[in-house]
Design a protein around this motif. Structure first.
Motif, PDB file in Angstrom:
ATOM      1  N   LEU A   3      47.294  44.774 -16.029  1.00 55.18           N
ATOM      2  CA  LEU A   3      48.460  45.093 -16.854  1.00 55.18           C
ATOM      3  C   LEU A   3      49.490  43.974 -16.820  1.00 55.18           C
ATOM      4  O   LEU A   3      50.114  43.650 -17.845  1.00 55.18           O
ATOM      5  N   CYS A  15      62.947  38.821 -21.912  1.00 55.22           N
ATOM      6  CA  CYS A  15      62.478  38.423 -20.579  1.00 55.22           C
ATOM      7  C   CYS A  15      63.580  37.847 -19.696  1.00 55.22           C
ATOM      8  O   CYS A  15      63.489  37.928 -18.472  1.00 55.22           O
ATOM      9  N   SER A  30      60.201  36.688 -27.615  1.00 61.59           N
ATOM     10  CA  SER A  30      60.180  37.496 -26.383  1.00 61.59           C
ATOM     11  C   SER A  30      61.143  36.988 -25.324  1.00 61.59           C
ATOM     12  O   SER A  30      61.382  37.669 -24.320  1.00 61.59           O
ATOM     13  N   LEU A  89      51.174  38.827 -23.782  1.00 65.95           N
ATOM     14  CA  LEU A  89      51.995  39.308 -24.898  1.00 65.95           C
ATOM     15  C   LEU A  89      53.299  38.530 -25.004  1.00 65.95           C
ATOM     16  O   LEU A  89      53.787  38.239 -26.102  1.00 65.95           O
ATOM     17  N   SER A 127      50.669  41.807 -20.064  1.00 65.60           N
ATOM     18  CA  SER A 127      52.085  41.678 -20.393  1.00 65.60           C
ATOM     19  C   SER A 127      52.498  40.225 -20.482  1.00 65.60           C
ATOM     20  O   SER A 127      53.285  39.835 -21.359  1.00 65.60           O
ATOM     21  N   PRO A 148      58.020  41.868 -19.917  1.00 69.58           N
ATOM     22  CA  PRO A 148      58.165  43.070 -20.754  1.00 69.58           C
ATOM     23  C   PRO A 148      57.064  44.086 -20.442  1.00 69.58           C
ATOM     24  O   PRO A 148      55.962  43.732 -20.048  1.00 69.58           O
ATOM     25  N   CYS A 149      57.415  45.348 -20.589  1.00 70.73           N
ATOM     26  CA  CYS A 149      56.493  46.489 -20.441  1.00 70.73           C
ATOM     27  C   CYS A 149      56.166  46.833 -19.000  1.00 70.73           C
ATOM     28  O   CYS A 149      55.904  47.998 -18.683  1.00 70.73           O
ATOM     29  N   THR A 150      56.137  45.871 -18.100  1.00 75.66           N
ATOM     30  CA  THR A 150      55.757  46.162 -16.713  1.00 75.66           C
ATOM     31  C   THR A 150      56.939  46.112 -15.749  1.00 75.66           C
ATOM     32  O   THR A 150      56.858  46.695 -14.668  1.00 75.66           O
ATOM     33  N   ASP A 151      58.007  45.409 -16.102  1.00 77.78           N
ATOM     34  CA  ASP A 151      59.152  45.231 -15.196  1.00 77.78           C
ATOM     35  C   ASP A 151      60.352  46.014 -15.705  1.00 77.78           C
ATOM     36  O   ASP A 151      60.593  46.121 -16.913  1.00 77.78           O
ATOM     37  N   SER A 152      61.078  46.545 -14.760  1.00 77.34           N
ATOM     38  CA  SER A 152      62.377  47.179 -15.013  1.00 77.34           C
ATOM     39  C   SER A 152      63.305  46.784 -13.876  1.00 77.34           C
ATOM     40  O   SER A 152      62.855  46.384 -12.800  1.00 77.34           O
ATOM     41  N   ARG A 169      58.366  46.183 -10.477  1.00 78.86           N
ATOM     42  CA  ARG A 169      57.167  45.837 -11.247  1.00 78.86           C
ATOM     43  C   ARG A 169      56.114  46.906 -11.024  1.00 78.86           C
ATOM     44  O   ARG A 169      55.577  47.057  -9.927  1.00 78.86           O
TER      45      ARG A 169
END
Length: 274
Positions: free
Chosen positions: A31, A50, A46, A38, A35, A83-87, A64
């Motif tokens: 994943l 990021c 992007s 992408l 990401s 993006p999509c995997t990290d906050s 992550r």
């Protein structure tokens, strides 16, 4: 070829050398790689998703796939997320103050008082403040109220009114030990106001008035005896602002005659007796 070589090196570093990805497992690594690709495909659009910015007094905790990245909190300044995997979660590192609402407390000598205060604290460890407790601010406020009631419940009313600094220091030590696991440092605690019941205020005022009256009577008896006549004359003359010497003699004779009947009325009677 240059783009693919840079991408391959980045993927190798992301999968095998980055310690922050340890423990993600095979699915997690897949994943993360998807990401990353992408992000490369949608570059440069992007880049706005990021790159993040945190202020000087803030720190960012990056998650992550639900795990905290190694290396601790990020910031201040720029940091990079996938993006999509990290906050990420922002944590304010500045000193925060809040008021303790008035608490109805029963003292050791069975007196009900209402006490309020103020607490100053700051986040010392951002990771502990995020990972070990749901809401550090709310928990600190509730703990401060409980600590205030527990500490003052062991004190007498006289100690609460006179030893505020000692009580505040005791509360600060207790709160600091309790919030250490949350990454919070309690810097200062102050007792703002102690409100007594109206009936107790009236009783204390009556007691103080009776004490003052008793003291005034003792002082009056002490300074109204024969051995303090001259002292009384001097004070009386000063109060009346007597400056004429003859008037002072007349006032002195009148005072001595009224306070001591044996005292002769004037010098003429003494001369006649001689």
């Amino acid at each position: 070829m240059t783009f693919y070589s840079v991408a391959s090196k980045s993927v190798y570093h992301l999968c095998f050398t980055d310690k922050s990805n340890n423990g993600l497992g095979c699915c997690g690594l897949v994943l993360v790689i998807i990401s990353f690709f992408l992000m490369l495909i949608t570059f440069p659009f992007s880049i706005w998703l990021c790159i993040k910015i945190v202020k000087e007094y803030e720190r960012a905790i990056i998650f992550r796939l639900g795990r905290i990245l190694a290396g601790g909190a990020k910031g201040p300044g720029l940091f990079f997320v996938l993006p999509c995997t990290d906050s990420f979660v922002k944590v304010d590192m500045r000193t925060i103050s809040f008021d303790i609402p008035p608490q109805e407390i029963l003292t050791k000598d069975s007196v009900t008082v209402s006490v309020d205060g103020v607490v100053y604290y700051r986040v010392q460890n951002a990771i502990l403040a995020v990972a070990n407790i749901t809401n550090a601010d709310s928990a600190t406020r509730l703990l401060a109220q409980t600590t205030l009631r527990n500490v003052l419940g062991t004190k007498n009313l006289s100690q609460i009114l006179s030893d505020r600094e000692e009580i505040a220091h005791s509360m600060q030590t207790t709160l600091d030990v309790a919030t250490d696991e949350w990454g919070i440092k309690v810097e200062r605690v102050e007792i703002k106001d102690v409100k007594l019941p109206v009936q107790l205020q009236r009783a204390m005022a009556a007691e103080a008035e009776a004490s003052r009256e008793a003291r005034a009577k003792v002082i009056y008896r002490r300074f109204s005896g024969p051995h303090c006549i001259l002292c009384g004359i001097t004070t009386w003359c000063v109060d009346l602002h007597l400056t004429d010497f003859s008037a002072l003699q007349i006032r002195t004779s009148d005072y001595l005659c009224s306070s001591n009947p044996v005292y002769p009325l004037n010098n003429t009677s003494l001369r006649k007796q001689e």
